[in-house]
Design a protein around this motif. Structure first.
Motif, short mmCIF file in Angstrom:
data_model
loop_
_atom_site.label_atom_id
_atom_site.label_comp_id
_atom_site.label_asym_id
_atom_site.label_seq_id
_atom_site.Cartn_x
_atom_site.Cartn_y
_atom_site.Cartn_z
N GLU A 1 -64.57 25.36 23.71
CA GLU A 1 -64.69 26.74 23.04
C GLU A 1 -65.39 26.96 21.79
N PRO A 2 -66.55 27.87 21.58
CA PRO A 2 -67.07 28.19 20.32
C PRO A 2 -66.11 28.23 19.07
N VAL A 3 -66.52 27.30 18.11
CA VAL A 3 -65.93 27.19 16.96
C VAL A 3 -65.97 28.73 16.21
N ARG A 4 -64.81 28.71 15.19
CA ARG A 4 -64.72 29.86 14.51
C ARG A 4 -64.88 29.59 13.06
N LEU A 5 -65.82 30.10 12.45
CA LEU A 5 -66.10 29.31 11.01
C LEU A 5 -65.04 30.36 10.13
N GLY A 6 -64.67 29.58 8.97
CA GLY A 6 -64.04 30.54 8.08
C GLY A 6 -64.86 30.07 6.65
N LEU A 7 -63.95 29.99 5.50
CA LEU A 7 -64.54 30.32 4.45
C LEU A 7 -65.44 29.16 3.92
N LYS A 8 -66.77 29.47 3.58
CA LYS A 8 -67.60 28.59 3.24
C LYS A 8 -68.22 27.71 4.28
N GLN B 1 -67.00 37.07 8.04
CA GLN B 1 -68.27 37.35 8.81
C GLN B 1 -69.58 36.85 8.03
N TYR B 2 -69.39 36.77 6.79
CA TYR B 2 -70.71 36.38 5.98
C TYR B 2 -71.12 35.02 6.36
N GLN B 3 -69.88 34.05 6.64
CA GLN B 3 -70.27 32.76 6.93
C GLN B 3 -71.01 32.74 8.20
N VAL B 4 -70.65 33.88 9.27
CA VAL B 4 -71.35 33.74 10.31
C VAL B 4 -72.85 34.24 10.33
N ASP B 5 -72.98 35.10 9.46
CA ASP B 5 -74.33 35.70 9.04
C ASP B 5 -75.27 34.84 8.19
N ILE B 6 -74.49 33.57 7.51
CA ILE B 6 -75.44 32.74 6.93
C ILE B 6 -76.17 31.88 8.00
N VAL B 7 -75.40 31.55 9.40
CA VAL B 7 -75.89 30.85 10.26
C VAL B 7 -76.99 31.51 10.81
N THR B 8 -76.70 32.79 11.40
CA THR B 8 -77.65 33.64 11.96
C THR B 8 -78.75 33.79 11.40
N SER B 9 -78.72 33.94 10.07
CA SER B 9 -79.89 34.63 9.05
C SER B 9 -80.69 33.35 8.91
N HIS B 10 -80.11 32.08 8.88
CA HIS B 10 -80.99 30.83 8.63
C HIS B 10 -81.64 30.08 9.86
N GLY C 1 -71.61 13.11 6.41
CA GLY C 1 -71.48 13.48 5.05
C GLY C 1 -70.05 14.28 4.77
N ALA C 2 -69.59 14.96 5.82
CA ALA C 2 -68.56 15.68 5.67
C ALA C 2 -67.35 14.89 5.18
N CYS C 3 -67.38 13.53 5.86
CA CYS C 3 -66.17 12.72 5.73
C CYS C 3 -66.20 12.41 4.25
N ARG C 4 -66.84 12.58 3.48
CA ARG C 4 -66.82 12.23 2.07
C ARG C 4 -65.90 13.39 1.36
N GLY C 5 -65.51 14.33 2.03
CA GLY C 5 -64.60 15.27 1.59
C GLY C 5 -65.19 16.35 0.59
N TYR C 6 -66.61 16.60 0.32
CA TYR C 6 -67.17 17.41 -0.50
C TYR C 6 -67.71 18.78 0.09
N SER C 7 -67.40 18.93 1.33
CA SER C 7 -68.21 19.91 1.78
C SER C 7 -67.54 21.17 2.15
N GLY C 8 -65.94 21.14 2.00
CA GLY C 8 -65.21 22.16 2.02
C GLY C 8 -64.83 22.44 3.71
N LEU C 9 -65.47 21.90 4.54
CA LEU C 9 -65.22 22.26 5.92
C LEU C 9 -63.81 21.93 6.15
N SER C 10 -63.34 22.47 7.49
CA SER C 10 -62.11 22.56 7.72
C SER C 10 -62.25 21.07 8.85
#
Length: 530
Positions: free
Chosen positions: A181-188, A75-84, A107-116
């Motif tokens: 469908e809307p994506v579900r954000l995970g860790l970081k 939920q913290y990750q969702v809050d980061i989006v909405t608060s910004h 940029g994400a393709c470099r592998g440093y973002s932590g995205l799934s």
């Protein structure tokens, strides 16, 4: 056509333009997926080991040392989006938003973002389906484009609004109609989707496309002015470029000669004076310097496009999560400061050249009976010099530095920023206004040349002359000069490519430079053999 984003193969700025203009689909190459997965694994391992990682299990900014409980991490990750998601202003045009999304994915393709890979693939899915988040323009200070990217991320999680086929809809509706469908954000992932300089990079690439067209148009305008003013081509002789071997100067000199291939000016006796005013005589030096600034800036933006701005970064190579300052695009920001000054110099010499041919036109009018002019002679009158002086004054103002004005924020934790997005926006405005000046110069030059149908024009200038003459034919006898300008300018721009790669203007076209480059290549080959 599909552009495949790869870890091994950098994305070019021209490919990014194609994605932004919806001229191609986009997909992740297998090596990019693998790299993204490796970075994600580093993040999961850090959490399992109980490592404190900024934005994963800690607060942000001045709350960086506050721990976030494990049970609320998602939920913290969702809050980061909405608060910004606090950007304001008019919504960005679709190409700019698409450029932002493509830049973030690159940029994400470099592998440093932590995205799934799921979230990374979602960017590609939205781009391919034509879902364009509503993104307000004012949201970044140039230290990661937080507010801007939060607007994009809001659509990804089903918040805010988005455009689909030109219609603005609630994001959930736009996604549903696109089969998503809307994506579900995970860790970081909340931090990763908002923390990147994707506006400065993506819109910066579009700005470079604008300016590449401006640089080409400036050379055409100068070449047509030379034909109208019966200028000497001596300053563009290849030996002049060799004597002062700056690449930009040599490229512009070669390009001017190519534009004037077949022109009456190739006869040295055609020149009306031994030396022309500096606004004509130093075209290679002034335009060439602007080209050099442009080419360095293009290298900077392309480097940023194929780099990671993430903080923290999750290294697939060492397995570490590291705090960074890579989100600070200082070199990019300073590059967009410099290019505005370079374009302002193009505006200065354009304004002065208009004065030169304006005097020629005035003298010709006094000495000519308009009844004897050829049928295609352009008779539209106007005080073009005044409008161009006004535009030039505005461009000079827009060239002033802006990257030094952001105050300290977030309780002093974020006490420096680059204002890169503002620098990018102003560069696009300067380019747009300069295009108007250059089109005006071409129109004035074409007017004077239309009174002299006996002179042969260059192979490169003839299409621009023809475009102006055709636009003039379509007007009535009582139309204003502004009418001709409004009709002709889009046609002149359409003739001019916005391709960012300027290698089509090769130094090999200059015999002495070509020989020099061949000699250098031969020397390198001998060294390799040795």
């Amino acid at each position: 056509m599909t552009v495949h984003l790869s870890y091994a193969q950098p994305l070019t700025l021209d490919e990014l333009q194609e994605i932004a203009l919806d001229e191609t689909k986009i997909a992740l190459a297998p090596d990019a997926r693998a790299r993204i997965g490796m970075g994600r694994a580093v993040l999961i391992n850090a959490l399992e080991q109980g490592t404190r990682v900024y934005g994963l299990n800690t607060g942000l900014g001045h709350t960086r040392d506050v721990d976030v409980p494990t049970e609320v991490l998602d939920q913290y990750q969702v809050d980061i989006v909405t608060s910004h998601a606090s950007a304001v202003g008019e919504p960005l045009p679709d190409p700019e938003v698409r450029a932002i999304m493509a830049a973030r994915l690159a940029g994400a393709c470099r592998g440093y973002s932590g995205l799934s890979t799921t979230v990374a693939e979602f960017y590609a899915a939205m781009l391919n389906a034509g879902v364009v988040p509503s993104v307000p323009r004012e949201g970044s200070i140039g230290a990661a484009d937080l507010g801007t990217l939060a607007a994009v991320a809001s659509t990804m999680i089903g918040r805010g609004t988005a455009r689909l086929n030109g219609e603005t809809l609630p994001s959930t509706v736009a996604l549903e109609r696109a089969g998503l469908e809307p994506v579900r954000l995970g860790l970081k992932e909340g931090l990763a989707v908002v923390s990147e300089n994707s506006y400065s990079i993506g819109v910066g690439a579009l700005a470079l496309g604008d300016m590449a067209r401006t640089l080409r148009l400036a050379d055409v305008a100068a070449a047509m002015t030379m034909e109208a003013a019966r200028s000497s081509l001596s300053p563009f002789d290849p030996e002049v470029a060799i004597a002062r071997p700056f690449r930009g100067q040599a490229e512009v000199a070669a390009r001017i000669l190519r534009l004037l291939d077949g022109s009456y000016l190739l006869d040295p006796a055609a020149a009306s004076s031994l030396q022309d005013p500096l606004s004509i005589r130093t075209v290679a030096q002034v335009h060439g310097a602007a080209r050099a600034v442009f080419q360095h800036l293009a290298e900077v933006v392309e480097t940023e496009l194929n780099a990671s701005d993430d903080n923290p970064m999750t290294s697939p190579d060492t397995g570490r999560a590291l705090s960074t300052g890579n989100f600070h695009p200082m070199e990019l920001a300073l590059g967009f400061e410099s290019i505005r000054v370079a374009l302002a110099h193009l505006a200065l010499v354009c304004e002065r050249r208009i004065g030169v041919i304006g005097m020629e036109l005035w003298s010709a009018r006094k000495a000519t009976d308009e009844a004897t002019l050829p049928a295609d002679a352009i008779l539209t009158r106007g005080l073009a010099g005044y409008a161009h002086a006004a535009i030039s004054a505005r461009i000079k103002t827009l060239a002033n530095p802006v990257t030094i004005h952001i105050p300290s924020l977030d309780h002093g934790q974020e006490d420096h920023a680059t204002a890169a997005p503002l620098a990018v926006d102003l560069a696009r405005e300067v380019s747009d206004r300069l295009n108007a000046m250059l089109a005006g110069e071409i129109i004035v030059a074409a007017t004077l040349l239309s009174w002299r149908p006996d002179v042969a024009l260059g192979a490169g200038t003839r299409p621009y002359f023809d475009a102006v003459v055709q636009a003039a034919r379509e007007g009535g006898p009582d139309e204003l000069g502004a009418d001709l300008v409004a009709r002709a300018t889009p046609r002149l721009l359409a003739l001019t490519p916005r391709r960012i790669d300027l290698d089509d203007e090769s130094l090999a076209a200059i015999p002495l430079f070509g020989a020099r480059e061949r000699k250098a290549a031969s020397h390198e080959e001998h060294e390799d053999v040795g």
